[in-house]
Design a protein around this motif. Structure first.
Motif: not given
Length: 416
Positions: A21, A350, A374, A23-25, A372, A36, A38
């Motif tokens: 998935t 990626d 998450a 990363e980051g927001s 994502r 990025a 993960t």
């Protein structure tokens, strides 16, 4: 007396070889954030209702006392549901004859001059009626779902009249798509004598008031033979005043001012960019406008690929989409687009994943809940028939999608 609300449905996807998935927001991702991703080995995803409750390593799976539907993920990898932020999927008919002529050497411009191109689909789409459009879009939606697309945008622009433009937008909404009003796609035959300015007058006076209640965004084809900067500016300014987000088809065949106009009017994206030069790359990278790249269209038309590597290296926000349409990109597969991104555009695996998940979701105003894997995000998940998620792009046009979960429910499975 009312009964207590039923507990939300629980779906546990367990023993996955990998979960990958972004990363980051803070979307859209650019620069180093574009790379990025993960990856968690021996992993699970837990869905509660239509939302992801948790995702991580199996050894961190919490105890579950409630009834749970379990999905065996052994040998599979999971990625976020793919987001296709640029399609023309609401159409009737086909242009296979035109494809055959192009394969014999005819150019896009020659086909258009001979009555092919966009207007050929306009006649079929008008003739289909709203029920016909609903049926055709449902079929196209099934194709996209099987390819892992859980969220899709679709444009009007094959009606070019009052009734059919609105029928397209209603059909897109009914199919669960994100509707974009592309009234300024081409000048229809009814306005051949009056020209593009008169047609824009008609769109803004007669179609925009109702289109603004159905669509989320407006788009314009800024290109030689379609609409120029002044016409596009007038159209987009009026659409913004009506509350629509703004998109631009630009730099497909020529640099005609699309990027400066997109920045000027605060467009969410400028899409195509096959003709974008170094100055356009720098300008886009310094802006908040996303460059949406459509390599399937460039491939079919024999056009130069958009400068994806230059854009990414300059720090631009980029997204990938299919441009699914009956003429220049009869392709509903984002996995195939990811393959093209990695082999023809110079993007990493990626970067390709981020570009067709969270960045594409940003273009559609949904990056806070889609793109994502998450907790708190929509439970839209694609299971790949491989123990390494990178098969998404590696398996060229192959049956890489095993199962698609949408809103926490199995929506499609290759084993069904």
């Amino acid at each position: 007396m009312t009964s207590a609300a039923a507990a939300p449905h629980l779906l546990l996807i367990r023993d996955l070889a990998q979960v990958a998935t972004p990363e980051g927001s803070s979307a859209p991702f650019r620069g180093s954030a574009l790379r990025a991703v993960t990856v968690v080995e021996d992993a699970f995803v837990l869905c509660e209702g239509g939302t992801i409750a948790a995702a991580g390593a199996m050894h961190d799976l919490p105890r579950l006392d409630a009834d749970v539907e379990e999905l065996d993920g052994r040998g599979l990898s999971a990625i976020p549901g793919l987001v296709d932020c640029h399609t023309h999927a609401c159409f009737a008919g086909d242009r296979v004859g035109e494809f055959a002529l192009r394969a014999s050497g005819a150019t896009y411009e020659e086909l258009h001059a001979a009555g092919g191109g966009i207007l050929a689909t306009v006649w079929a789409t008008r003739a289909a009626g709203e029920e016909g459009l609903l049926d055709e879009l449902a079929r196209h939606r099934r194709w996209m779902l099987r390819a892992g697309t859980t969220t899709f945008e679709a444009k009007s622009g094959y009606g070019l009249d009052h009734d059919t433009e609105l029928a397209q937008l209603r059909a897109i909404r009914a199919a669960g798509g994100v509707p974009t009003w592309l009234g300024a796609h081409a000048v229809p035959p009814e306005f051949a004598d009056e020209g593009a300015d008169a047609y824009v007058d008609f769109l803004l006076a007669d179609v925009l008031p109702e289109a603004a209640r159905l669509a989320e965004a407006a788009d314009v084809f800024l290109e030689r033979g379609a609409f120029d900067v002044a016409q596009a500016r007038r159209y987009l300014t009026a659409c913004a005043a009506a509350g629509l987000q703004l998109r631009i088809h630009g730099d497909q065949f020529t640099e005609a001012g699309a990027i400066p106009l997109a920045i000027e009017v605060g467009a969410r994206s400028v899409d195509h960019l096959e003709s974008t030069g170094p100055h356009g790359v720098v300008a886009l990278a310094a802006s908040d406008v996303v460059g949406v790249l459509l390599p399937a269209s460039a491939l079919v038309l024999g056009r130069p690929m958009p400068p994806a590597r230059a854009l990414a290296d300059a720090g631009a926000a980029i997204a990938l989409a299919t441009d699914f349409n009956p003429g220049s990109a009869f392709c509903e597969s984002l996995p195939l687009v990811c393959s093209l991104a990695c082999t023809q555009l110079g993007l990493s695996l990626d970067e390709a994943l981020v570009a067709c998940t969270v960045n594409a979701a940003h273009v559609l105003g949904r990056a806070d809940r889609k793109g994502r894997l998450a907790a708190g995000f929509d439970a839209d998940i694609v299971l790949l028939e491989a123990d390494d998620w990178r098969h998404l792009a590696y398996h060229l046009a192959g049956p890489v999608v095993h199962t698609v979960v949408a809103a926490g429910r199995i929506a499609w499975s290759s084993r069904a």
